[in-house]
Design a protein around this motif. Structure first.
Motif, PDB file in Angstrom:
ATOM      1  N   GLU A  84       0.829  -1.204   0.000  1.00  0.00           N
ATOM      2  CA  GLU A  84       0.000   0.000   0.000  1.00  0.00           C
ATOM      3  C   GLU A  84       0.864   1.254   0.000  1.00  0.00           C
ATOM      4  OE1 GLU A  84      -2.824   0.001   3.140  1.00  0.00           O
ATOM      5  OE2 GLU A  84      -3.832  -1.827   2.474  1.00  0.00           O
ATOM      6  N   LYS A  85       0.345   2.302  -0.634  1.00  0.00           N
ATOM      7  CA  LYS A  85       1.031   3.591  -0.713  1.00  0.00           C
ATOM      8  C   LYS A  85       0.097   4.663  -0.141  1.00  0.00           C
ATOM      9  CE  LYS A  85       4.482   1.752  -3.036  1.00  0.00           C
ATOM     10  NZ  LYS A  85       5.832   1.607  -2.459  1.00  0.00           N
ATOM     11  N   PRO A  86       0.061   4.808   1.183  1.00  0.00           N
ATOM     12  CA  PRO A  86      -0.941   5.692   1.808  1.00  0.00           C
ATOM     13  C   PRO A  86      -0.810   7.157   1.408  1.00  0.00           C
ATOM     14  CG  PRO A  86       0.695   4.954   3.418  1.00  0.00           C
ATOM     15  CD  PRO A  86       0.898   4.131   2.185  1.00  0.00           C
ATOM     16  N   GLN A  87       0.376   7.618   1.022  1.00  0.00           N
ATOM     17  CA  GLN A  87       0.553   9.016   0.642  1.00  0.00           C
ATOM     18  C   GLN A  87       0.344   9.237  -0.855  1.00  0.00           C
ATOM     19  OE1 GLN A  87       0.789  11.184   2.979  1.00  0.00           O
ATOM     20  NE2 GLN A  87       1.057   9.670   4.609  1.00  0.00           N
ATOM     21  N   ALA A  88       0.005   8.178  -1.564  1.00  0.00           N
ATOM     22  CA  ALA A  88      -0.138   8.271  -3.022  1.00  0.00           C
ATOM     23  C   ALA A  88      -1.544   8.730  -3.412  1.00  0.00           C
ATOM     24  CB  ALA A  88       0.158   6.916  -3.652  1.00  0.00           C
ATOM     25  N   LEU A  89      -1.700   9.032  -4.684  1.00  0.00           N
ATOM     26  CA  LEU A  89      -3.014   9.308  -5.253  1.00  0.00           C
ATOM     27  C   LEU A  89      -3.874   8.053  -5.198  1.00  0.00           C
ATOM     28  CD1 LEU A  89      -1.647  11.080  -8.428  1.00  0.00           C
ATOM     29  CD2 LEU A  89      -3.067  12.238  -6.723  1.00  0.00           C
ATOM     30  N   ARG A  90      -5.166   8.225  -5.361  1.00  0.00           N
ATOM     31  CA  ARG A  90      -6.093   7.120  -5.493  1.00  0.00           C
ATOM     32  C   ARG A  90      -6.525   7.009  -6.959  1.00  0.00           C
ATOM     33  NH1 ARG A  90      -3.750   6.403  -1.636  1.00  0.00           N
ATOM     34  NH2 ARG A  90      -4.468   6.183   0.514  1.00  0.00           N
ATOM     35  N   ALA A  91      -6.914   5.823  -7.359  1.00  0.00           N
ATOM     36  CA  ALA A  91      -7.347   5.627  -8.744  1.00  0.00           C
ATOM     37  C   ALA A  91      -8.513   6.553  -9.090  1.00  0.00           C
ATOM     38  CB  ALA A  91      -7.740   4.165  -8.960  1.00  0.00           C
ATOM     39  N   ASP A  92      -9.369   6.818  -8.132  1.00  0.00           N
ATOM     40  CA  ASP A  92     -10.500   7.729  -8.366  1.00  0.00           C
ATOM     41  C   ASP A  92     -10.027   9.141  -8.710  1.00  0.00           C
ATOM     42  OD1 ASP A  92     -12.537   5.884  -8.048  1.00  0.00           O
ATOM     43  OD2 ASP A  92     -12.778   6.261  -5.910  1.00  0.00           O
ATOM     44  N   ASP A  93      -8.895   9.553  -8.156  1.00  0.00           N
ATOM     45  CA  ASP A  93      -8.351  10.877  -8.482  1.00  0.00           C
ATOM     46  C   ASP A  93      -8.044  10.968  -9.971  1.00  0.00           C
ATOM     47  OD1 ASP A  93      -8.359  11.539  -5.734  1.00  0.00           O
ATOM     48  OD2 ASP A  93      -6.335  10.747  -5.464  1.00  0.00           O
ATOM     49  N   ILE A  94      -7.448   9.920 -10.510  1.00  0.00           N
ATOM     50  CA  ILE A  94      -7.092   9.912 -11.925  1.00  0.00           C
ATOM     51  C   ILE A  94      -8.344   9.773 -12.788  1.00  0.00           C
ATOM     52  CG2 ILE A  94      -5.615   8.855 -13.671  1.00  0.00           C
ATOM     53  CD1 ILE A  94      -4.217  10.228 -11.231  1.00  0.00           C
ATOM     54  N   ALA A  95      -9.300   9.012 -12.317  1.00  0.00           N
ATOM     55  CA  ALA A  95     -10.548   8.853 -13.063  1.00  0.00           C
ATOM     56  C   ALA A  95     -11.282  10.179 -13.202  1.00  0.00           C
ATOM     57  CB  ALA A  95     -11.439   7.817 -12.374  1.00  0.00           C
ATOM     58  N   ARG A  96     -11.311  10.970 -12.141  1.00  0.00           N
ATOM     59  CA  ARG A  96     -11.969  12.282 -12.237  1.00  0.00           C
ATOM     60  C   ARG A  96     -11.242  13.183 -13.233  1.00  0.00           C
ATOM     61  NH1 ARG A  96     -13.068  11.199  -6.668  1.00  0.00           N
ATOM     62  NH2 ARG A  96     -10.978  11.874  -6.078  1.00  0.00           N
ATOM     63  N   ALA A  97      -9.909  13.102 -13.237  1.00  0.00           N
ATOM     64  CA  ALA A  97      -9.138  13.884 -14.201  1.00  0.00           C
ATOM     65  C   ALA A  97      -9.437  13.430 -15.627  1.00  0.00           C
ATOM     66  CB  ALA A  97      -7.650  13.750 -13.899  1.00  0.00           C
ATOM     67  N   PHE A  98      -9.561  12.133 -15.822  1.00  0.00           N
ATOM     68  CA  PHE A  98      -9.864  11.591 -17.142  1.00  0.00           C
ATOM     69  C   PHE A  98     -11.217  12.083 -17.648  1.00  0.00           C
ATOM     70  CE2 PHE A  98     -11.830   8.158 -19.678  1.00  0.00           C
ATOM     71  CZ  PHE A  98     -10.986   8.190 -20.776  1.00  0.00           C
ATOM     72  N   VAL A  99     -12.229  12.006 -16.795  1.00  0.00           N
ATOM     73  CA  VAL A  99     -13.559  12.462 -17.192  1.00  0.00           C
ATOM     74  C   VAL A  99     -13.538  13.953 -17.534  1.00  0.00           C
ATOM     75  CG1 VAL A  99     -15.941  12.801 -16.423  1.00  0.00           C
ATOM     76  CG2 VAL A  99     -14.765  10.647 -15.943  1.00  0.00           C
ATOM     77  N   PHE A 100     -12.796  14.744 -16.756  1.00  0.00           N
ATOM     78  CA  PHE A 100     -12.646  16.168 -17.070  1.00  0.00           C
ATOM     79  C   PHE A 100     -12.059  16.355 -18.462  1.00  0.00           C
ATOM     80  CE2 PHE A 100      -9.932  19.952 -17.228  1.00  0.00           C
ATOM     81  CZ  PHE A 100     -10.837  20.952 -16.901  1.00  0.00           C
ATOM     82  N   MET A 101     -11.024  15.591 -18.778  1.00  0.00           N
ATOM     83  CA  MET A 101     -10.375  15.683 -20.088  1.00  0.00           C
ATOM     84  C   MET A 101     -11.356  15.440 -21.228  1.00  0.00           C
ATOM     85  SD  MET A 101      -6.713  13.722 -20.033  1.00  0.00           S
ATOM     86  CE  MET A 101      -5.243  14.717 -20.301  1.00  0.00           C
ATOM     87  N   ILE A 102     -12.095  14.337 -21.143  1.00  0.00           N
ATOM     88  CA  ILE A 102     -12.914  13.932 -22.282  1.00  0.00           C
ATOM     89  C   ILE A 102     -14.225  14.702 -22.368  1.00  0.00           C
ATOM     90  CG2 ILE A 102     -11.889  11.637 -22.227  1.00  0.00           C
ATOM     91  CD1 ILE A 102     -14.605  10.590 -21.171  1.00  0.00           C
ATOM     92  N   ASP A 103     -14.603  15.393 -21.299  1.00  0.00           N
ATOM     93  CA  ASP A 103     -15.853  16.148 -21.311  1.00  0.00           C
ATOM     94  C   ASP A 103     -15.678  17.603 -21.729  1.00  0.00           C
ATOM     95  OD1 ASP A 103     -17.680  14.195 -20.822  1.00  0.00           O
ATOM     96  OD2 ASP A 103     -17.884  14.568 -18.673  1.00  0.00           O
ATOM     97  N   GLN A 104     -14.478  17.981 -22.158  1.00  0.00           N
ATOM     98  CA  GLN A 104     -14.291  19.331 -22.671  1.00  0.00           C
ATOM     99  C   GLN A 104     -15.006  19.477 -24.019  1.00  0.00           C
ATOM    100  OE1 GLN A 104     -12.740  21.825 -20.824  1.00  0.00           O
ATOM    101  NE2 GLN A 104     -13.056  20.127 -19.396  1.00  0.00           N
ATOM    102  N   PRO A 105     -15.463  20.690 -24.343  1.00  0.00           N
ATOM    103  CA  PRO A 105     -16.105  20.896 -25.649  1.00  0.00           C
ATOM    104  C   PRO A 105     -15.109  20.681 -26.772  1.00  0.00           C
ATOM    105  CG  PRO A 105     -15.676  22.990 -24.570  1.00  0.00           C
ATOM    106  CD  PRO A 105     -15.379  21.933 -23.561  1.00  0.00           C
ATOM    107  N   ALA A 106     -15.633  20.486 -27.987  1.00  0.00           N
ATOM    108  CA  ALA A 106     -14.792  20.188 -29.140  1.00  0.00           C
ATOM    109  C   ALA A 106     -13.779  21.289 -29.425  1.00  0.00           C
ATOM    110  CB  ALA A 106     -15.664  19.943 -30.368  1.00  0.00           C
ATOM    111  N   THR A 107     -14.034  22.483 -28.913  1.00  0.00           N
ATOM    112  CA  THR A 107     -13.131  23.612 -29.158  1.00  0.00           C
ATOM    113  C   THR A 107     -11.911  23.601 -28.246  1.00  0.00           C
ATOM    114  OG1 THR A 107     -14.507  24.908 -27.649  1.00  0.00           O
ATOM    115  CG2 THR A 107     -14.945  25.131 -30.011  1.00  0.00           C
ATOM    116  N   ALA A 108     -11.868  22.689 -27.271  1.00  0.00           N
ATOM    117  CA  ALA A 108     -10.783  22.694 -26.284  1.00  0.00           C
ATOM    118  C   ALA A 108     -10.167  21.305 -26.158  1.00  0.00           C
ATOM    119  CB  ALA A 108     -11.291  23.156 -24.927  1.00  0.00           C
ATOM    120  N   MET A 109      -8.847  21.279 -26.025  1.00  0.00           N
ATOM    121  CA  MET A 109      -8.129  20.027 -25.820  1.00  0.00           C
ATOM    122  C   MET A 109      -7.186  20.176 -24.638  1.00  0.00           C
ATOM    123  SD  MET A 109      -5.691  17.831 -28.438  1.00  0.00           S
ATOM    124  CE  MET A 109      -4.875  19.309 -29.061  1.00  0.00           C
ATOM    125  N   VAL A 110      -7.364  19.320 -23.633  1.00  0.00           N
ATOM    126  CA  VAL A 110      -6.403  19.254 -22.547  1.00  0.00           C
ATOM    127  C   VAL A 110      -5.257  18.394 -23.064  1.00  0.00           C
ATOM    128  CG1 VAL A 110      -5.985  18.596 -20.157  1.00  0.00           C
ATOM    129  CG2 VAL A 110      -8.241  19.446 -20.842  1.00  0.00           C
TER     130      VAL A 110
END
Length: 230
Positions: free
Chosen positions: A191-217
């Motif tokens: 275990e890595k208690p000070q590390a990120l959680r998979a959910d943290d990355i999942a929220r970032a992923f959803v943010f990326m793909i939900d941007q409008p077509a005019t924007a690219m992260v």
């Protein structure tokens, strides 16, 4: 909400991939989850609901299996809007001198060749949907880690994403690099208690793909918040 996206994820049986599948469905999208572990995928589909998720057995180092993967996703959903090249493997020992050459080969086959094959089979489909290709990079792809073959595979992803972005300029296809710092997932043995959680990355992923077509992260580095000092 706009029309739900169809998202295909490799390396989806656990960790970041599985967390992303949950968050994608929660956001109202559909998902095709691919990995070698079909039993784990089947259990994940049961959790997500068969109306929202499709399991596809796939070894990303096989071109034929990757072709079949993308074909099954398109046949089932009619399209694919997002492909997440997420399958990856870590090092079994630190460095090059003390590393395991068999592990080097498997890691490079998965992290480099497998990700490249995913892009290869995904591009024609994403051109049709004006879609989005996301790759899992790493903070290790921005740092110099002594002798790290794993880190070198993520330097490859960082450069390859930029090359793909240039290749696909003008097609309407967006290309992004999602770069996590250390994440507490089955990727590690302890275990890595000070590390990120998979959910943290999942929220970032959803943010990326939900941007409008005019924007690219283009690139997103996500790192753990340093612990509060007493």
């Amino acid at each position: 909400m706009s029309e739900p996206k169809v998202v295909l994820i490799t390396g989806a049986s656990s960790g970041i991939g599985a967390a992303c599948a949950h968050h994608i469905v929660k956001a109202g999208h559909k998902v095709a989850i691919a990995a070698r572990s079909i039993d784990k995928l089947a259990n994940l589909v049961d959790e997500l609901g068969k109306d929202h998720a499709l399991a596809i057995e796939c070894d990303v180092t096989s071109l034929d299996e990757q072709k079949a993967m993308i074909e099954k996703a398109v046949e089932h959903y009619g399209k694919v809007d997002v492909v997440f090249a997420n399958a990856g493997l870590g090092a079994s020992a630190a460095g090059t001198e003390n590393g395991d050459p068999d592990n080097f080969k498997t890691m490079i086959d998965t992290n480099v060749f497998g990700a490249t094959l995913t892009a290869h089979v995904a591009i024609p489909v994403l051109k049709k949907s004006k879609g989005h290709l996301v790759m899992t990079g790493s903070r290790a792809g921005r740092a110099t880690l002594s002798g790290s073959v794993y880190g070198a595979t993520k330097w490859y992803i960082r450069g390859y994403v930029q090359n793909l972005r240039q290749e696909l300029s003008g097609t309407g296809v967006r290309v992004s690099n999602l770069e996590p710092g250390m994440v507490d997932t089955p990727f590690f043995d302890d275990e890595k208690p000070q590390a990120l959680r998979a959910d943290d990355i999942a929220r970032a992923f959803v943010f990326m793909i939900d941007q409008p077509a005019t924007a690219m992260v283009a690139d997103m580095l996500v790192i753990p918040t340093p612990p509060v000092e007493d």
